[in-house]
Design a protein around this motif. Structure first.
Motif: not given
Length: 190
Positions: A45-55, A98-116
């Motif tokens: 998941g790390s991004w590298h520009y010209q061989g170096s990680p983007i910090g 994380k899991t979210i309990d709803t009236e319709q059942g469980v919903l799974i939510e993911f978060e990625d390294n770019c806050d999506n």
């Protein structure tokens, strides 16, 4: 203009075109191809520009909003330029769930390294590919259009803890239910 000069120009263009929280309409942009940029998104998941990680994570997040995949190639696009980049596996990495309990059942939510934040639903399916040599599973989820995220091993273990057995097409599967849909993590041997 050289590709490295294009890096700072690209940042300026992106900042102009990515105001607010909504994603830019990259699928509507079809600028001229400007060449390859020495940018690699690694499997971790790390991004590298010209061989170096983007910090600067803000810069990574900014670039991630204008990422586009055409065929098997990845590009960063703005309304006026298109630069090819390399992606080792998937351009995003799921780092939390994380899991979210709803009236319709469980919903799974993911978060990625770019806050999506991604809901595990039929439109954003989860699947597991198994390396034919090592047998190691690589779980993925669709983030948007044809851009996917590799699910980090720790998050995958969390999914396995939630998993239940279910028979599909005559075979036992281990999987999770989210939004009323069963998502297989793999088949079980009898």
């Amino acid at each position: 203009m050289s590709i490295s000069d294009g890096f700072s120009t690209l940042v300026a263009q992106l900042q102009k075109s990515t105001s607010g929280k909504s994603l830019p309409p990259v699928d509507n942009w079809d600028p001229d191809y400007c060449g390859e940029m020495d940018l690699v998104i690694k499997r971790d998941g790390s991004w590298h520009y010209q061989g170096s990680p983007i910090g600067r994570q803000r810069l990574v997040k900014l670039f991630s909003t204008v990422l586009k995949k055409e065929g098997e190639q990845y590009f960063l696009v703005t309304p006026v330029e298109k630069l090819g980049i390399k992606v080792e596996d998937a351009p995003f990495l799921v780092v939390r769930m994380k899991t979210i309990d709803t009236e319709q059942g469980v919903l799974i939510e993911f978060e990625d390294n770019c806050d999506n934040k991604i809901l595990l639903i039929k439109g954003n399916p989860l699947w597991v590919e198994v390396d034919p040599i090592s047998g190691e599973p690589s779980p993925y989820i669709n983030i948007r259009k044809n851009l996917n995220a590799l699910i980090h091993r720790n998050v995958f273990y969390e999914l396995v803890e939630l998993a239940k057995e279910q028979v599909l097409n005559g075979r036992k599967h281990l999987g999770v239910i989210s939004a009323g849909e069963f998502f297989s993590l793999g088949t079980l041997n009898d």
